[in-house]
Design a protein around this motif. Sequence first.
Motif, PDB file in Angstrom:
ATOM      1  N   LEU A  99       0.725  -1.238   0.053  1.00 29.41           N
ATOM      2  CA  LEU A  99       0.125   0.032   0.131  1.00 29.41           C
ATOM      3  C   LEU A  99       0.712   1.300   0.173  1.00 29.41           C
ATOM      4  CD1 LEU A  99      -2.724   1.430   0.184  1.00 29.41           C
ATOM      5  CD2 LEU A  99      -2.510   1.227   2.663  1.00 29.41           C
ATOM      6  N   LYS A 100       1.758   1.081   0.876  1.00 24.84           N
ATOM      7  CA  LYS A 100       2.875   2.448   0.715  1.00 24.84           C
ATOM      8  C   LYS A 100       3.527   2.834  -0.510  1.00 24.84           C
ATOM      9  CE  LYS A 100       6.684   4.190   3.438  1.00 24.84           C
ATOM     10  NZ  LYS A 100       7.845   3.957   4.443  1.00 24.84           N
ATOM     11  N   ASP A 101       3.987   1.609  -1.159  1.00 24.34           N
ATOM     12  CA  ASP A 101       4.431   1.707  -2.630  1.00 24.34           C
ATOM     13  C   ASP A 101       3.691   2.252  -3.410  1.00 24.34           C
ATOM     14  OD1 ASP A 101       7.001   0.662  -1.299  1.00 24.34           O
ATOM     15  OD2 ASP A 101       6.590  -1.461  -2.028  1.00 24.34           O
ATOM     16  N   ALA A 102       2.348   1.647  -3.269  1.00 21.15           N
ATOM     17  CA  ALA A 102       1.162   2.247  -4.169  1.00 21.15           C
ATOM     18  C   ALA A 102       0.936   3.636  -3.984  1.00 21.15           C
ATOM     19  CB  ALA A 102       0.118   1.329  -4.177  1.00 21.15           C
ATOM     20  N   GLU A 103       0.965   4.232  -2.749  1.00 21.15           N
ATOM     21  CA  GLU A 103       0.574   5.552  -2.503  1.00 21.15           C
ATOM     22  C   GLU A 103       1.804   6.397  -3.087  1.00 21.15           C
ATOM     23  OE1 GLU A 103      -0.036   5.382   1.748  1.00 21.15           O
ATOM     24  OE2 GLU A 103      -2.068   5.030   1.315  1.00 21.15           O
ATOM     25  N   GLU A 104       3.191   5.893  -2.778  1.00 22.14           N
ATOM     26  CA  GLU A 104       4.356   6.493  -3.390  1.00 22.14           C
ATOM     27  C   GLU A 104       4.132   6.687  -4.900  1.00 22.14           C
ATOM     28  OE1 GLU A 104       7.554   4.641  -1.622  1.00 22.14           O
ATOM     29  OE2 GLU A 104       7.307   5.636   0.102  1.00 22.14           O
ATOM     30  N   GLU A 105       3.878   5.493  -5.554  1.00 26.43           N
ATOM     31  CA  GLU A 105       3.734   5.318  -7.159  1.00 26.43           C
ATOM     32  C   GLU A 105       2.590   6.501  -7.495  1.00 26.43           C
ATOM     33  OE1 GLU A 105       4.200   4.272 -11.089  1.00 26.43           O
ATOM     34  OE2 GLU A 105       5.512   4.162  -9.396  1.00 26.43           O
ATOM     35  N   ASN A 106       1.490   6.507  -6.910  1.00 24.67           N
ATOM     36  CA  ASN A 106       0.286   7.479  -7.246  1.00 24.67           C
ATOM     37  C   ASN A 106       0.960   8.795  -6.967  1.00 24.67           C
ATOM     38  OD1 ASN A 106      -2.232   8.131  -7.584  1.00 24.67           O
ATOM     39  ND2 ASN A 106      -2.742   8.260  -5.188  1.00 24.67           N
ATOM     40  N   THR A 107       1.523   9.181  -5.777  1.00 24.80           N
ATOM     41  CA  THR A 107       2.030  10.671  -5.684  1.00 24.80           C
ATOM     42  C   THR A 107       2.999  10.967  -6.857  1.00 24.80           C
ATOM     43  OG1 THR A 107       1.808  10.235  -3.311  1.00 24.80           O
ATOM     44  CG2 THR A 107       3.552  11.886  -4.024  1.00 24.80           C
ATOM     45  N   ARG A 108       3.860   9.834  -7.328  1.00 24.36           N
ATOM     46  CA  ARG A 108       4.866  10.094  -8.412  1.00 24.36           C
ATOM     47  C   ARG A 108       3.788  10.453  -9.647  1.00 24.36           C
ATOM     48  NH1 ARG A 108       7.012   7.780 -12.481  1.00 24.36           N
ATOM     49  NH2 ARG A 108       6.019   5.850 -11.909  1.00 24.36           N
ATOM     50  N   LEU A 109       3.009   9.814  -9.792  1.00 24.01           N
ATOM     51  CA  LEU A 109       2.320   9.790 -11.124  1.00 24.01           C
ATOM     52  C   LEU A 109       1.400  10.977 -11.201  1.00 24.01           C
ATOM     53  CD1 LEU A 109       1.135   6.211 -11.640  1.00 24.01           C
ATOM     54  CD2 LEU A 109       2.638   7.568 -12.980  1.00 24.01           C
ATOM     55  N   GLN A 110       0.960  11.391 -10.036  1.00 23.38           N
ATOM     56  CA  GLN A 110       0.072  12.863  -9.811  1.00 23.38           C
ATOM     57  C   GLN A 110       1.188  14.004 -10.138  1.00 23.38           C
ATOM     58  OE1 GLN A 110      -2.990  13.368  -9.494  1.00 23.38           O
ATOM     59  NE2 GLN A 110      -3.529  11.363  -9.142  1.00 23.38           N
ATOM     60  N   ARG A 111       2.451  13.952  -9.673  1.00 25.51           N
ATOM     61  CA  ARG A 111       3.436  14.782 -10.101  1.00 25.51           C
ATOM     62  C   ARG A 111       3.606  14.827 -11.406  1.00 25.51           C
ATOM     63  NH1 ARG A 111       7.895  13.440  -6.311  1.00 25.51           N
ATOM     64  NH2 ARG A 111       6.613  12.518  -5.082  1.00 25.51           N
ATOM     65  N   THR A 112       3.731  13.828 -12.123  1.00 27.25           N
ATOM     66  CA  THR A 112       3.998  13.783 -13.363  1.00 27.25           C
ATOM     67  C   THR A 112       2.632  14.129 -14.458  1.00 27.25           C
ATOM     68  OG1 THR A 112       5.333  11.637 -13.232  1.00 27.25           O
ATOM     69  CG2 THR A 112       4.565  12.094 -15.417  1.00 27.25           C
ATOM     70  N   ILE A 113       1.616  13.773 -13.968  1.00 25.29           N
ATOM     71  CA  ILE A 113       0.447  14.450 -14.677  1.00 25.29           C
ATOM     72  C   ILE A 113       0.508  15.942 -14.468  1.00 25.29           C
ATOM     73  CG2 ILE A 113      -1.989  14.541 -14.279  1.00 25.29           C
ATOM     74  CD1 ILE A 113      -1.987  11.770 -13.617  1.00 25.29           C
ATOM     75  N   SER A 114       0.481  16.493 -13.319  1.00 22.56           N
ATOM     76  CA  SER A 114       0.625  17.747 -13.067  1.00 22.56           C
ATOM     77  C   SER A 114       1.611  18.677 -13.823  1.00 22.56           C
ATOM     78  CB  SER A 114       0.986  18.322 -11.562  1.00 22.56           C
ATOM     79  OG  SER A 114       1.034  19.528 -11.326  1.00 22.56           O
ATOM     80  N   LEU A 115       2.877  18.095 -14.129  1.00 17.41           N
ATOM     81  CA  LEU A 115       4.047  18.758 -14.943  1.00 17.41           C
ATOM     82  C   LEU A 115       3.318  18.325 -16.233  1.00 17.41           C
ATOM     83  CD1 LEU A 115       6.771  19.573 -15.318  1.00 17.41           C
ATOM     84  CD2 LEU A 115       7.595  17.272 -15.520  1.00 17.41           C
ATOM     85  N   GLN A 116       3.149  17.475 -16.702  1.00 19.22           N
ATOM     86  CA  GLN A 116       2.441  17.334 -18.329  1.00 19.22           C
ATOM     87  C   GLN A 116       1.436  18.210 -18.462  1.00 19.22           C
ATOM     88  OE1 GLN A 116       1.975  13.195 -18.616  1.00 19.22           O
ATOM     89  NE2 GLN A 116       3.904  12.544 -19.064  1.00 19.22           N
ATOM     90  N   GLN A 117       0.446  18.245 -17.520  1.00 28.10           N
ATOM     91  CA  GLN A 117      -0.624  19.308 -17.763  1.00 28.10           C
ATOM     92  C   GLN A 117      -0.163  20.833 -18.235  1.00 28.10           C
ATOM     93  OE1 GLN A 117      -3.169  18.519 -14.501  1.00 28.10           O
ATOM     94  NE2 GLN A 117      -4.607  17.337 -15.714  1.00 28.10           N
ATOM     95  N   SER A 118       0.784  21.218 -17.160  1.00 26.76           N
ATOM     96  CA  SER A 118       1.228  22.486 -17.108  1.00 26.76           C
ATOM     97  C   SER A 118       2.298  22.647 -18.733  1.00 26.76           C
ATOM     98  CB  SER A 118       2.335  22.768 -16.147  1.00 26.76           C
ATOM     99  OG  SER A 118       3.546  22.070 -15.876  1.00 26.76           O
ATOM    100  N   GLN A 119       2.930  21.583 -18.840  1.00 25.75           N
ATOM    101  CA  GLN A 119       3.455  21.739 -20.257  1.00 25.75           C
ATOM    102  C   GLN A 119       2.364  21.770 -21.477  1.00 25.75           C
ATOM    103  OE1 GLN A 119       5.947  18.232 -20.260  1.00 25.75           O
ATOM    104  NE2 GLN A 119       7.788  19.242 -19.413  1.00 25.75           N
ATOM    105  N   THR A 120       1.356  21.048 -21.299  1.00 28.45           N
ATOM    106  CA  THR A 120       0.423  21.197 -22.303  1.00 28.45           C
ATOM    107  C   THR A 120      -0.142  22.637 -22.365  1.00 28.45           C
ATOM    108  OG1 THR A 120      -0.132  18.653 -21.923  1.00 28.45           O
ATOM    109  CG2 THR A 120      -1.724  20.212 -23.284  1.00 28.45           C
ATOM    110  N   GLU A 121      -0.433  22.982 -21.188  1.00 30.03           N
ATOM    111  CA  GLU A 121      -0.868  24.534 -21.308  1.00 30.03           C
ATOM    112  C   GLU A 121       0.060  25.436 -22.061  1.00 30.03           C
ATOM    113  OE1 GLU A 121      -3.880  25.727 -20.661  1.00 30.03           O
ATOM    114  OE2 GLU A 121      -4.693  23.480 -20.253  1.00 30.03           O
TER     115      GLU A 121
END
Length: 148
Positions: A99-121
Amino acid sequence: SSKLRNMEVQSADGVAVLEDCIGFSLTKTISKVEEKLKKGVLPDCEDDDIIPRVGNEMGAEAQIRFLKAKLRVTQEDLANLVFECRKKEDENQNLETRLKDAEEENTRLQRTISLQQSQTEKYKMLSQEANKKTEGLQQEVTALEKVL
């Protein structure tokens, strides 16, 4: 949870119970029960089902053998329960780690999504600016063509 790993069998008035202790001895427990039986100090439990009603007609030796056998079975059951609890604890620990690993992966993916959204904008704005510039240049080309 780590407390369960240190649990051992403890004797309390001749009954095996689960407690934190060190130095439990089955021999000592049996000796204590035998001493109480020899002294005639038995618990006053009319409804106690440890020894069946027929046990009242058994001799002291037979009762001791019966109680020893009952104690061994109870301790085996206790050992099995402790083993199962430890197994479940290990399984829970494994699941908590996953669960901890999945939460860390989720956090990492959320940061990646946020970065990609800002780049898309950013690229959308650059695209819009390029389109405006292209329109302006196109109008300039059309005006120059008229002049020529």
